[in-house]
Design an enzyme around this catalytic site. Structure first.
Site, short mmCIF file in Angstrom:
data_model
loop_
_atom_site.label_atom_id
_atom_site.label_comp_id
_atom_site.label_asym_id
_atom_site.label_seq_id
_atom_site.Cartn_x
_atom_site.Cartn_y
_atom_site.Cartn_z
N THR A 48 0.88 -1.18 0.00
CA THR A 48 0.00 0.00 0.00
C THR A 48 0.91 1.23 0.00
O THR A 48 2.14 1.07 -0.03
CB THR A 48 -0.89 0.03 1.26
OG1 THR A 48 -0.04 0.32 2.39
CG2 THR A 48 -1.59 -1.28 1.50
N CYS A 49 0.31 2.41 0.08
CA CYS A 49 1.17 3.60 0.07
C CYS A 49 2.03 3.69 1.33
O CYS A 49 3.03 4.39 1.36
CB CYS A 49 0.34 4.85 -0.12
SG CYS A 49 -1.01 4.98 1.04
N SER A 107 -1.61 0.82 11.17
CA SER A 107 -1.68 1.84 10.11
C SER A 107 -1.25 3.20 10.62
O SER A 107 -1.28 3.46 11.83
CB SER A 107 -3.10 1.94 9.59
OG SER A 107 -3.48 0.73 9.02
N GLY A 189 -8.11 20.02 -5.16
CA GLY A 189 -6.86 19.33 -4.84
C GLY A 189 -7.22 18.04 -4.11
O GLY A 189 -8.40 17.67 -4.06
N GLU A 190 -6.22 17.40 -3.51
CA GLU A 190 -6.49 16.11 -2.87
C GLU A 190 -7.58 16.21 -1.79
O GLU A 190 -8.53 15.43 -1.76
CB GLU A 190 -5.19 15.57 -2.26
CG GLU A 190 -5.29 14.11 -1.90
CD GLU A 190 -4.07 13.62 -1.14
OE1 GLU A 190 -3.06 14.33 -1.10
OE2 GLU A 190 -4.16 12.51 -0.57
N THR A 191 -7.45 17.25 -0.93
CA THR A 191 -8.41 17.41 0.18
C THR A 191 -9.82 17.69 -0.34
O THR A 191 -10.79 17.10 0.13
CB THR A 191 -7.96 18.57 1.10
OG1 THR A 191 -6.55 18.52 1.23
CG2 THR A 191 -8.60 18.50 2.44
#
Lengths: 420, 274
Positions: A48-49, A107, A189-191
């Site tokens: 995963t990331c 995590s 953007g991402e958010t």
């Protein structure tokens, strides 16, 4: 049990290393095929990331962590990776680690929901790549059970732990029927994108997007069935929205005090939520002074995030208890796969059947024949069990808990329903 | 029958405080098992209270409305019953403690001071009076609940405005639901008060030769009715909503409370029975 595992994760490595070692689904398939050739008899990969992890039962008993690290780095060359960036696990600790990962307590965002799905996908890849034998299949079942139980029996995944989700959680504390509300997301953007997705997931009535780059808005709008407003003129329509979330990277305010005053006038007494999830801020904090405006910036949303994070941390001991229970269950099963106890259980099982049958029928025979019946039935059982017993003993000669032995024993136990 | 009445008279406050305890425990701890059990507990409390009211009526041969402390036990019952129905209909379960505590307070005062009156004025044995009083009590119970939800609305509103996210933020339903609960309770309250006024207007002139429209209780009740009627109309026409309408409910309740105290305990008229 000789389960070996190495992991590069957010505890051990910075993001650039984690990014470099991240494996796509195709890469994982290729790597699994290579592992199967001469490294592992059974194995799986989680990537995963925030982590890349290799688990498996080595074909060669003396296969080391170093060799496994080298195996990964040969396929994903990254000069700056050192041995320090790897966590190593063996046997019990490897099982414990994969359970922790599945439960989300390892995590970066404790209780993360995504990781459980990613772990399940990894298991499916291993099964489709014929890298999952009896032992790993059982391990997968246990890990999935850990993940599910953690979610249903504890509050480990409760509450928002990202600013975008906290903004949506706050909206749900003000409005009851989101399906009747209109929302505008400014800045994708991402958010902003995540906030828009959360709103769609929560069943927002009408979702509208606006972004400086129109093409980006168009792409996301198609995905989320949203409408688009041009960035240059979206302020003309502000009054139509019950919820406004702003997440641009603009250095100046997007909605000034003047804009807010105009909006307040146009909205009348209708409650309006203004969520500013941008740094620096997009919406003038003047919005606070209007009775019907609920204004929140990133600081106030972070309060919710921190509170929820603390609550999730408080749930970790409960998840650890679940992990412990599942580990006990797994190892009880695993230990039952040893040859000698299995042969004994098998014999006991047949002996119990023989005795039960003899007991129920023995009175039909004359006194002088009853002893002969005992001897005869024992001899039959011995003959029946002779071949399976010798086969199991020969299998044991290939090594303790070899994949072949595990497969045979597991099948035998299942077929004859032997549990002890 | 009398021993049963005496026993239940002391069991009831105990049940209400236990009920309040269970609802409070669930509010603070959010324990899933308690969430379902507490509703059953409230149901059993209400069942016991029903038995008590019936036993009392049978034992003393009149409905329990002949003195203030009998009225209090009926009020305790009707407040919790109204809440119970509201909880069943809306499935909003996190607000019970704020309502049940009122039932407990009314019940404990009633249990301590209640008198066993066998001989009562003939007028108090009238069935129409019974219906009139029950309407008034149910009406005031609903208005009380409306005010409690209004108060909770303001608490949550303040937490949301000032970003102080505590237990209120976590456990209460959202603002829109609280506003609806407050509003619908007020509507139900107004309907019952209207019923009480209507029955009273028919019955009072017949029962009392000295009936006067200038009776303080009559004026106060009409004033309360008018306040709520204005508020509800304003909400229905979209003129007021949110915080404004909630304040209206709270102010309406305070007027109702003050007027009840004044008309029942201070001023005297034909309309004062106790």
């Amino acid at each position: 049990m000789n389960l070996l595992a190495v992991s590069v994760n957010h505890h051990t490595a910075p993001v650039e290393i984690r990014e470099a070692l991240h494996l796509s689904t195709e890469e994982m398939k290729g790597l699994l095929a290579d592992l199967r050739k001469d490294v592992f008899s059974e194995g799986f990969i989680i990537s995963t990331c925030n982590r890349t992890e290799l688990y498996g039962i080595p074909i060669q008993a003396d296969y080391s962590y170093k060799e496994l690290e080298r195996f990964l780095l040969d396929r994903k060359p990254m000069l700056s990776v050192t041995d320090e960036h790897f966590q190593k696990f063996f046997s019990c600790s490897a099982i414990n680690h994969v359970f922790r990962v599945a439960a989300g307590i390892d995590s970066l965002l404790i209780g993360d929901n995504q990781i459980f799905g990613q772990v399940k996908e990894s298991f499916q890849l291993a099964e489709s790549g014929q890298m999952a034998g009896v032992m790993l299949k059982r391990l997968f079942d246990s890990a999935i059970r850990v993940g599910k139980r953690s979610k249903t029996e504890t509050l480990i995944s409760e509450g928002a732990i990202t600013v975008s989700y906290a903004a949506v959680q706050l909206i749900e504390k003000i409005f009851s029927a989101l399906s009747k509300k209109n929302a505008l997301v400014i800045g994708l953007g991402e958010t902003g994108e995540i906030a828009a997705k959360h709103l769609r997931d929560k069943g927002i009535g009408k979702l509208t997007l606006t972004n400086r780059t129109y093409e980006k808005a168009e792409k996301l709008a198609e995905q989320l069935h949203a409408s688009i407003l041009p960035f240059s003129s979206f302020k003309d329509n502000l009054k139509d929205f019950d919820i406004i979330i702003s997440a641009t990277s603009s250095p100046e305010l997007i909605l000034t005090a003047e804009d807010i005053a105009k909006l307040a006038k146009k909205r009348g007494g209708n409650p309006t939520i203004l969520s500013d999830i941008a740094i620096p801020r997009d919406i003038s904090p003047e919005a606070r002074k209007y009775d019907t405006f609920f204004y929140h910036d990133i600081d106030s949303l972070n309060i919710i995030v921190e509170q929820n994070m603390k609550k999730r941390k408080d749930e970790i001991p409960k998840v650890q208890q679940i992990i412990m229970e599942e580990m006990i269950d797994f190892f009880s099963w695993f230990n039952s796969l040893e040859i000698a106890p299995t042969i004994k259980s098998l014999r006991d099982h047949f002996e119990a059947i023989r005795m039960e049958e003899v007991k129920s029928q023995i009175n039909r025979f004359a006194k002088e024949d009853q002893e002969k019946i005992e001897i005869l039935t024992k001899r039959i059982i011995n003959k029946i069990l002779h071949h399976p017993t010798t086969t199991l003993r020969k299998t044991a000669e290939n090594g303790v808990n070899s994949p072949e032995a595990i497969a045979k024993i597991a099948m035998l136990r299942e077929m004859f329903d032997i549990k002890n | 029958m009398k021993p049963l009445v005496d026993i239940l008279n002391w069991i009831l406050p105990l049940l209400y405080i236990l009920c309040f305890g269970v609802y409070t425990w669930d509010f603070i701890k959010d324990v899933r098992r308690v969430t379902n059990a507490k509703r059953l507990f409230l149901f059993l409390t209400l069942l016991t209270h029903t038995v008590y009211l019936l036993a009392r009526t049978a034992a003393f041969q009149h409905p329990p409305i002949t003195n203030v402390f009998e009225i209090f036990t009926v009020l305790a019952f009707s407040i919790s019953l109204s809440y119970f129905i509201l909880e069943l209909v809306t499935d909003v379960r996190g607000t019970g403690l704020f309502i049940i505590i009122l039932s407990f307070l009314f019940q404990i005062i009633s249990s301590v001071f209640i008198e066993d009156l066998v001989e009562v004025r003939e007028i108090l044995r009238s069935n129409l009076l019974g219906v009139h009083v029950f309407h008034a009590l149910l009406g005031y119970s609903a208005l009380t609940i409306s005010a409690v939800y209004g108060f909770l609305y303001l608490q949550l509103y303040n937490e949301l405005k000032h970003s102080t996210f505590g237990l209120i933020f976590e456990r209460l339903p959202n603002l829109e639901i609280l506003e609806k609960l407050s509003f619908y309770s007020a509507v139900i309250g107004l309907i019952f008060i209207t019923g009480a006024i209507a029955i009273g207007t028919i019955w009072l002139p017949r029962a009392f030769p000295n009936f006067s429209m200038g009776d303080p209780k009559l004026i106060a009740t009409s004033l309360v009715w008018l306040v709520y009627a204005i508020g509800i109309t304003a909400r229905l026409t979209g003129f007021w909503h949110g915080k404004k309408i909630v304040w209206f409910s709270i102010v309406g309740f305070l007027i109702a409370l003050c007027s009840t105290i004044v008309t029942n305990f201070i001023s005297k008229s034909f309309h004062s029975f106790y």
